[in-house]
Design a protein around this motif. Structure first.
Motif, PDB file in Angstrom:
ATOM      1  N   ALA A 124       0.752  -1.078  -0.278  1.00  0.00           N
ATOM      2  CA  ALA A 124      -0.017   0.380   0.167  1.00  0.00           C
ATOM      3  C   ALA A 124       0.745   1.124  -0.285  1.00  0.00           C
ATOM      4  CB  ALA A 124      -1.069  -0.232   0.881  1.00  0.00           C
ATOM      5  N   TYR A 180       1.193   4.281  -2.819  1.00  0.00           N
ATOM      6  CA  TYR A 180       0.904   5.429  -2.534  1.00  0.00           C
ATOM      7  C   TYR A 180       2.618   6.320  -3.044  1.00  0.00           C
ATOM      8  CZ  TYR A 180       1.247  10.011  -0.474  1.00  0.00           C
ATOM      9  OH  TYR A 180       1.199  11.672  -0.403  1.00  0.00           O
ATOM     10  N   GLN A 224      -7.759   0.471  -3.033  1.00  0.00           N
ATOM     11  CA  GLN A 224      -7.687   1.872  -2.893  1.00  0.00           C
ATOM     12  C   GLN A 224      -6.308   1.745  -4.572  1.00  0.00           C
ATOM     13  OE1 GLN A 224      -7.151   0.158  -0.275  1.00  0.00           O
ATOM     14  NE2 GLN A 224      -6.870   1.783   1.969  1.00  0.00           N
ATOM     15  N   ALA A 225      -5.397   1.063  -4.427  1.00  0.00           N
ATOM     16  CA  ALA A 225      -4.138   0.624  -5.552  1.00  0.00           C
ATOM     17  C   ALA A 225      -4.741   0.053  -6.684  1.00  0.00           C
ATOM     18  CB  ALA A 225      -3.108  -0.468  -4.755  1.00  0.00           C
ATOM     19  N   LEU A 285      -1.932  -6.192  -3.670  1.00  0.00           N
ATOM     20  CA  LEU A 285      -1.805  -4.389  -4.089  1.00  0.00           C
ATOM     21  C   LEU A 285      -4.125  -4.106  -3.660  1.00  0.00           C
ATOM     22  CD1 LEU A 285      -1.412  -2.896  -7.929  1.00  0.00           C
ATOM     23  CD2 LEU A 285      -0.291  -2.891  -5.615  1.00  0.00           C
ATOM     24  N   PRO A 286      -3.887  -3.453  -2.276  1.00  0.00           N
ATOM     25  CA  PRO A 286      -5.145  -3.226  -1.737  1.00  0.00           C
ATOM     26  C   PRO A 286      -5.838  -3.013  -2.541  1.00  0.00           C
ATOM     27  CG  PRO A 286      -3.103  -1.508  -1.229  1.00  0.00           C
ATOM     28  CD  PRO A 286      -2.850  -2.300  -2.161  1.00  0.00           C
TER      29      PRO A 286
END
Length: 433
Positions: free
Chosen positions: A300, A304, A337-338, A334-335
């Protein structure tokens, strides 16, 4: 007296026999001396190195060390993987009977040993024998780029149109403008050499810039980093660079990279965050933070900082490619959000086959193989021979048991020269193609 007379004939006969024996021995040639050089060659061909070495030593004891014997000894040690023991024999041969192949080998050995001065002297010998030797001119240009730009330009100018050397030679010629070897120009030469993974030459160039421009902390730091990239210890140089200029973002960036390579991820991130406070808009620092977090398994955070590097750089193609590679290689980790960020980028860059293929693969490993395949097909519609898209499509098809469809795609990628060729070939081998 008479009683001894009968011995005279016997004595005469014995003398005659002795004389005959001596005469017979004198007529017979002594046995030939062993041909130790031939025996050494035969023993080496038979795979008996100790016998070959013994024969060479006997030959040298009999006739002295000749150029032929030194050549044999060097070849023997090289065949045993003992390059350091071959080197003195090559040096001796070069003094006695030099030839171009030997001088090229000797130059390469000096370069590998970090002996720049000896390498340059050997190249000068080689160019006296073969004045048009492109390899020798190229190596001369690399060695002199920082310290003697005038001679470096002359050497590189001889090979700038040679396909084997044109890219590096052209890049160096573009920065070698000053007649004298100034520290700034040496630093630029080091940067070019590093860009093309010529780590040893780059180390020498940066070290020259550091010495000539003292105190030149960035040059000293990069010299240390080049050592690290060669598997040597560059920590002393980097530590000295930090002492010279603790407010240099570049030096803290170098420290962060070196620590990541040593798997000291927490210290690496601390160094890079220090660099970031000194130079917040340096995209390279953002990207290296992404790399450090990725190496530590913090996906994560890695996503970012890689996204941040793209944003700060104004969508620099190199940063975009690094982010795309990250998405493609680490999609399964990947989380959410990614993945959402990747979807946004793919939507914004719907004419970028790299981004579409990366998004398609990420969708597949996240569980939506149908939509993932559709996105990869979009990439291939834009560029039918795109290596990454072909490779990702083949991997996806293998995962959903469509092996026959994957096989020709893998063969197409394996036959090319892209970074995916070797992996495609391994997959082909794995499915029995």
């Amino acid at each position: 007296m008479r009683r001894w007379l009968w011995l005279i004939p016997a004595v005469c006969l014995a003398a005659a026999l002795l004389l005959a024996a001596l005469l017979w021995r004198g007529d017979t040639a002594p046995p030939p001396a062993p041909d130790w050089l031939r025996q050494a060659q035969q023993a080496r061909a038979a795979g008996v190195p100790q016998a070959a070495r013994y024969a060479l030593l006997r030959a040298a004891a009999a006739n002295g060390w000749t150029a032929a014997l030194h050549r044999q000894a060097a070849d023997l040690w090289l065949s045993l993987g003992a390059a350091e023991r071959a080197l003195p024999h090559d040096e001796a041969t070069a003094r006695l009977d030099p030839d171009p192949p030997l001088l090229r080998r000797l130059t390469t050995a000096y370069l590998q040993a970090g002996r720049a001065g000896d390498a340059l002297a050997t190249l000068e010998m080689l160019l006296r024998l073969t004045p048009d030797d492109a390899w020798a001119h190229y190596q001369t240009g690399l060695l002199l780029a920082a310290t003697d730009p005038r001679r470096a330009r002359a050497a590189l100018g001889r090979v700038v149109f040679d396909d084997a050397y044109t890219v590096v030679a052209g890049a160096l010629l573009a920065v070698l403008r000053d007649e004298a070897g100034s520290p700034a120009q040496g630093f630029q030469a080091g940067a070019v050499l590093a860009r093309y993974d010529l780590w040893q030459h780059a180390e020498w160039a940066f070290q020259y810039a550091a010495d000539a421009g003292y105190p030149f902390a960035q040059a000293l730091g990069y010299a240390g980093l080049m050592r690290e990239l060669q598997g040597k210890d560059g920590r002393t140089a980097i530590r000295q660079a930090l002492q010279l200029d603790p407010n240099s973002a570049d030096v803290w960036l170098i420290q962060g990279i070196a620590l990541r390579r040593r798997e000291s991820y927490t210290d690496s991130q601390a160094a890079l965050l220090t660099a970031l406070t000194l130079e917040p808009n340096n995209a390279a620092i953002h990207a290296e933070l992404g790399a450090s977090y990725r190496a530590a398994g913090a996906m994560a955070d890695a996503a970012y900082w890689l996204q941040s590097a793209v944003r700060v750089s104004g969508d620099n193609p190199q940063m975009v490619q690094a982010l795309t590679d990250f998405y493609a290689d680490e999609a399964q980790f990947l989380p959410q959000q990614a993945l959402e960020a990747l979807a946004d980028r793919a939507g914004a860059e719907d004419t970028n086959p790299d981004m579409l293929a990366a998004y398609g693969w990420a969708l597949h490993v996240s569980g939506d193989s149908a939509l993932g395949l559709a996105k990869i097909e979009e990439a291939l519609a834009l560029e039918p021979a795109h290596p990454r898209a072909l490779y990702d499509k083949a991997r996806l098809l293998l995962d959903v048991a469509r092996v026959d469809e994957a096989r020709p795609l893998l063969a197409q990628v394996a036959a090319g020269s892209s970074p995916y060729a070797a992996s495609a070939a391994l997959l082909l081998q794995g499915i029995g193609a």
